[in-house]
Design an enzyme around this catalytic site. Structure first.
Site, PDB file in Angstrom:
ATOM      1  CG  ASP A 247     -29.583 -39.104   2.607  1.00 50.05           C
ATOM      2  OD1 ASP A 247     -29.525 -37.958   3.213  1.00 50.05           O
ATOM      3  OD2 ASP A 247     -28.478 -39.547   2.342  1.00 50.05           O
ATOM      4  CB  ILE A 248     -29.226 -40.648  -2.262  1.00 52.07           C
ATOM      5  CG1 ILE A 248     -29.448 -41.323  -3.608  1.00 52.07           C
ATOM      6  CG2 ILE A 248     -27.646 -40.398  -2.256  1.00 52.07           C
ATOM      7  CD1 ILE A 248     -29.039 -40.927  -4.565  1.00 52.07           C
TER       8      ILE A 248
ATOM      9  CG  ASN B 280     -24.358 -32.283   9.135  1.00 54.75           C
ATOM     10  OD1 ASN B 280     -24.447 -31.641  10.163  1.00 54.75           O
ATOM     11  ND2 ASN B 280     -24.497 -33.176   7.939  1.00 54.75           N
TER      12      ASN B 280
ATOM     13  N   GLY C 224     -20.510 -30.058   8.158  1.00 53.09           N
ATOM     14  CA  GLY C 224     -20.614 -30.957   7.469  1.00 53.09           C
ATOM     15  C   GLY C 224     -21.466 -30.307   6.490  1.00 53.09           C
ATOM     16  CD  GLN C 225     -25.404 -26.437   4.697  1.00 50.72           C
ATOM     17  OE1 GLN C 225     -25.003 -26.030   5.087  1.00 50.72           O
ATOM     18  NE2 GLN C 225     -26.373 -26.511   3.965  1.00 50.72           N
ATOM     19  CB  SER C 226     -22.516 -32.615   1.442  1.00 54.80           C
ATOM     20  OG  SER C 226     -23.199 -33.483   1.632  1.00 54.80           O
TER      21      SER C 226
ATOM     22  CG  HIS D 276     -30.449 -30.715   3.567  1.00 52.53           C
ATOM     23  ND1 HIS D 276     -29.776 -30.224   3.630  1.00 52.53           N
ATOM     24  CD2 HIS D 276     -29.066 -31.645   4.695  1.00 52.53           C
ATOM     25  CE1 HIS D 276     -28.560 -30.725   3.573  1.00 52.53           C
ATOM     26  NE2 HIS D 276     -28.555 -31.288   4.969  1.00 52.53           N
TER      27      HIS D 276
ATOM     28  CG  HIS E 203     -29.084 -35.047   8.356  1.00 52.10           C
ATOM     29  ND1 HIS E 203     -29.075 -35.621   7.640  1.00 52.10           N
ATOM     30  CD2 HIS E 203     -28.481 -33.781   8.279  1.00 52.10           C
ATOM     31  CE1 HIS E 203     -28.111 -35.452   6.335  1.00 52.10           C
ATOM     32  NE2 HIS E 203     -27.906 -33.579   7.045  1.00 52.10           N
TER      33      HIS E 203
HETATM   34  P1  5GP Z   1     -25.309 -32.909   4.427  1.00 46.67           P
HETATM   35  O1  5GP Z   1     -24.372 -33.494   4.674  1.00 46.67           O
HETATM   36  O2  5GP Z   1     -25.761 -31.451   3.816  1.00 46.67           O
HETATM   37  O3  5GP Z   1     -25.661 -32.533   5.739  1.00 46.67           O
HETATM   38  O4  5GP Z   1     -26.565 -34.035   4.185  1.00 46.67           O
HETATM   39  C1  5GP Z   1     -27.034 -34.396   2.575  1.00 46.67           C
HETATM   40  C2  5GP Z   1     -27.764 -35.283   2.788  1.00 46.67           C
HETATM   41  O5  5GP Z   1     -27.887 -35.350   1.502  1.00 46.67           O
HETATM   42  C3  5GP Z   1     -26.435 -36.685   2.803  1.00 46.67           C
HETATM   43  O6  5GP Z   1     -26.707 -37.026   3.280  1.00 46.67           O
HETATM   44  C4  5GP Z   1     -26.661 -37.213   1.584  1.00 46.67           C
HETATM   45  O7  5GP Z   1     -26.596 -38.752   1.359  1.00 46.67           O
HETATM   46  C5  5GP Z   1     -27.946 -36.638   0.803  1.00 46.67           C
HETATM   47  N1  5GP Z   1     -28.069 -36.248  -0.790  1.00 46.67           N
HETATM   48  C6  5GP Z   1     -27.051 -36.550  -1.460  1.00 46.67           C
HETATM   49  N2  5GP Z   1     -27.547 -35.888  -2.926  1.00 46.67           N
HETATM   50  C7  5GP Z   1     -28.947 -36.848  -2.769  1.00 46.67           C
HETATM   51  C8  5GP Z   1     -30.028 -36.571  -4.207  1.00 46.67           C
HETATM   52  O8  5GP Z   1     -29.045 -36.334  -5.312  1.00 46.67           O
HETATM   53  N3  5GP Z   1     -30.843 -37.787  -3.458  1.00 46.67           N
HETATM   54  C9  5GP Z   1     -30.870 -37.767  -2.188  1.00 46.67           C
HETATM   55  N4  5GP Z   1     -32.188 -38.774  -1.574  1.00 46.67           N
HETATM   56  N5  5GP Z   1     -30.301 -37.716  -0.998  1.00 46.67           N
HETATM   57  C10 5GP Z   1     -29.090 -36.781  -1.258  1.00 46.67           C
END
Ligand code: 5GP
Ligand code: ZN
Length: 113
Positions: free
Chosen positions: A30-31, A86, A92-94, A99, A101
């Site tokens: 994760d970034i 998420n 909380g999905q962004s 995916h 985690h």
């Molecule tokens: P969500 O919030 O959808 O459950 O998780 C998305 C995750 O993707 C977040 O933890 C965020 O830090 C990670 N993320 C977003 N953009 C990137 C990216 O460009 N590269 C990587 N490696 N992770 C990303």
């Protein structure tokens, strides 16, 4: 062609620290890590969220979880870890590509925020 961040990572059009790859599952760091170990496991195929999973995806989802367990082992998360999916805005999905985690390396709290 769908404009999706994680499709681009799976397809190699966007860089990521990839640590696992099979024909249909990819995992990368994760970034913005929320724990000492924070890895994302995704299907190569675009599935927007857990809500879009269909019965025909059952084997794929099984391979994602199997890969996640193997990765947790390789990352030496012997004290335990947390898998999170998420889903949707309240979840909380962004990023709208399914995916898992993998979070580990510290004590997780409950209930989650
Ligand atoms: P969500 O919030 O959808 O459950 O998780 C998305 C995750 O993707 C977040 O933890 C965020 O830090 C990670 N993320 C977003 N953009 C990137 C990216 O460009 N590269 C990587 N490696 N992770 C990303
Ligand atoms: Zn996608």
């Amino acid at each position: 062609m769908i404009d999706c961040l994680f499709c681009k990572i799976a397809g190699g059009q966007r860089p990521a620290k990839i640590i696992y790859r099979s024909s249909d599952v990819v995992a990368f760091h994760d970034i913005s890590p929320q724990a000492p170990t924070h890895i994302l496991v995704i299907p190569v195929k675009h599935i927007a969220s857990a809500r879009e999973v269909q019965s025909g995806d059952a084997d794929l989802i099984g391979r994602m979880i199997t890969a996640a367990v193997q990765i947790a082992k390789e990352q030496n998360l012997d004290r335990g870890y947390r898998f999170v999916i998420n889903t949707g805005s309240d979840g909380g999905q962004s990023v709208d590509h399914l995916h898992i985690h993998i979070l580990g390396g510290r004590q997780m709290r409950w209930p989650p925020g």
